[in-house]
Design an enzyme around this catalytic site. Structure first.
Site, PDB file in Angstrom:
ATOM      1  N   LYS A  87       0.801  -1.217   0.000  1.00 19.10           N
ATOM      2  CA  LYS A  87       0.000   0.000   0.000  1.00 19.10           C
ATOM      3  C   LYS A  87       0.843   1.280   0.000  1.00 19.10           C
ATOM      4  CE  LYS A  87      -4.182  -1.827   0.172  1.00 19.10           C
ATOM      5  NZ  LYS A  87      -5.181  -1.605  -0.906  1.00 19.10           N
ATOM      6  N   GLU A 109     -10.121   5.658   2.731  1.00 17.75           N
ATOM      7  CA  GLU A 109     -10.888   4.560   3.307  1.00 17.75           C
ATOM      8  C   GLU A 109      -9.918   3.429   3.620  1.00 17.75           C
ATOM      9  OE1 GLU A 109      -9.598   2.741  -0.116  1.00 17.75           O
ATOM     10  OE2 GLU A 109     -10.433   4.763  -0.019  1.00 17.75           O
ATOM     11  N   SER A 370       1.791  -9.727  -0.948  1.00 22.99           N
ATOM     12  CA  SER A 370       1.432  -8.310  -0.858  1.00 22.99           C
ATOM     13  C   SER A 370       1.494  -7.727   0.545  1.00 22.99           C
ATOM     14  CB  SER A 370       0.038  -8.094  -1.429  1.00 22.99           C
ATOM     15  OG  SER A 370      -0.903  -8.936  -0.779  1.00 22.99           O
TER      16      SER A 370
END
Length: 387
Positions: A87, A109, A370
């Site tokens: 991210k 969000e 990830s």
């Protein structure tokens, strides 16, 4: 609800938003197309990813896992980045863009809390006021990430309406953005939403595939037979796939199968959904009679990025619903066999790699690891028996 009439991804994508948002979205698209390609922006973006986020991330040959599963499995270690997940790539890029566009405030969000955490990091780094929307359900199961966000100065707003999950957090963030477009940048966390968000997030995450392709060629003098990644909104998968899109490499995405795609409790719109409009985009969505659920908060979303919907329609990527049970088994496999604890989201990709290896059609499989599982320890301890 207005639509720009332009769809970036075939029949999917678009800008299905209230009329007042069309102009700010157009301005954002213009800033993205003008600023991001410049040498100055790219130099700063790459420098921050290297010096702050920890790029490049390594490619790891998971020999023990591969021996157990029956294929050569390689892991792109995005779990080693600052914050524990991919991210941060997108958050650094969008925060830089917001600063250059004269914005003073970030909103975002979050579901699993990884995007919220990365947004809080970027906000602190670039001295931007930061506000995060998170469903009460996710606040409860991701308490550590909520504390981390607040520790870094972000305000965390609990969203109680609807199912109190990721979709409801997106709704709340979109409402905030609509009312504060002059000074606020909505830092969307995945390849979802109205244009230009899906292509903007893909651009900032494409560094994953750029590195992985070069590393795989250097290591093996060849390309992988297949690339596998988990898919909620789908940013980590698209970040991996983008650089391989013109190569003879098969793509596979593992969705949140919950109790199974034939049940009424899952988060698998590509495997068991239909086409509709959600959060400003035309894409694949969960049917109304389904209770949106995944063991992983980051996959607990009723839609998916429109480029994934296009990939599905074109047959470029095969998407499979990985059940909670299968994901938890893979979570434990990777921990026991390699000493690597993945995020529950990422465990869906590991389970998918196991399926592909068992089927025997691909000798080498590149998995986007990830995120790491620190955030999921309490939940995993409640769900898994280690006796």
């Amino acid at each position: 609800m207005a639509d720009s009439g332009e769809h970036e991804f075939g029949e999917f994508g678009g800008q299905y938003v209230p009329e007042p948002l069309l102009e700010p979205l157009g301005e954002l698209a213009g800033a993205f197309e003008e600023i991001v390609p410049t040498a100055a922006f790219q130099a700063e973006f790459r420098a921050v990813l290297e010096e702050y986020a920890g790029r490049p991330t390594p490619l790891f040959h998971a020999a023990n896992l591969g021996e157990a599963y029956g294929a050569d499995i390689y892991l792109k270690r995005e779990d080693l980045l600052h914050g524990g997940a991919h991210k941060i790539n997108n958050c650094v890029g969008q925060a830089l863009l917001a600063r250059e566009a004269g914005k003073e405030r970030l909103i975002a969000e979050t579901g699993a809390g990884q995007h919220g955490t990365a947004t809080a990091m970027a906000g602190a780094l670039f001295d931007l006021d930061t506000e995060i929307y998170m469903g009460t359900k996710d606040v409860e199961r991701q308490k550590m990430n909520v504390f981390r966000m607040r520790l870094m100065g972000a305000e965390v707003n609990e969203v109680t309406r609807g199912g109190a999950g990721l979709a409801d957090a997106v709704d709340a963030a979109l409402e905030d953005f609509a009312g504060n477009v002059d000074d606020t940048h909505y830092l969307v966390g995945s390849v979802v939403g109205p244009d230009p968000f899906p292509r903007m997030v893909r651009e900032f995450q494409s560094v994953i595939g750029e590195e992985a392709r070069e590393q795989f060629l250097d290591r093996t003098d060849d390309l992988p037979d297949a690339c596998a990644a988990c898919v909620g909104g789908g940013s980590n998968a698209m970040g991996l796939f983008d650089e391989f899109r013109d190569d003879p490499v098969a793509f596979y995405g593992g969705e949140g199968g919950g109790e199974g795609p034939d049940s009424t409790s899952h988060a698998a719109p590509l495997s068991a959904g239909s086409e509709d409009v959600l959060h400003g985009m035309r894409t694949r969505v969960i049917d109304d009679d389904v209770d949106v659920h995944s063991v992983s908060a980051g996959l607990d979303y009723p839609g998916v990025g429109p480029e994934h919907a296009m990939f599905r329609a074109a047959g470029r990527c095969e998407y499979r619903a990985i059940t909670d049970e299968e994901a938890l088994a893979a979570f434990r496999d990777l921990a026991e066999l390699e000493g690597i604890i993945p995020a529950l989201e990422t465990a869906h990709a590991v389970a998918l790699a196991g399926q592909l290896a068992d089927e025997g059609d691909h000798d080498s499989i590149l998995v986007n690891l990830s995120g790491r599982g620190d955030k999921d320890m309490q939940q995993a301890a409640e769900l898994l028996s280690l006796d």
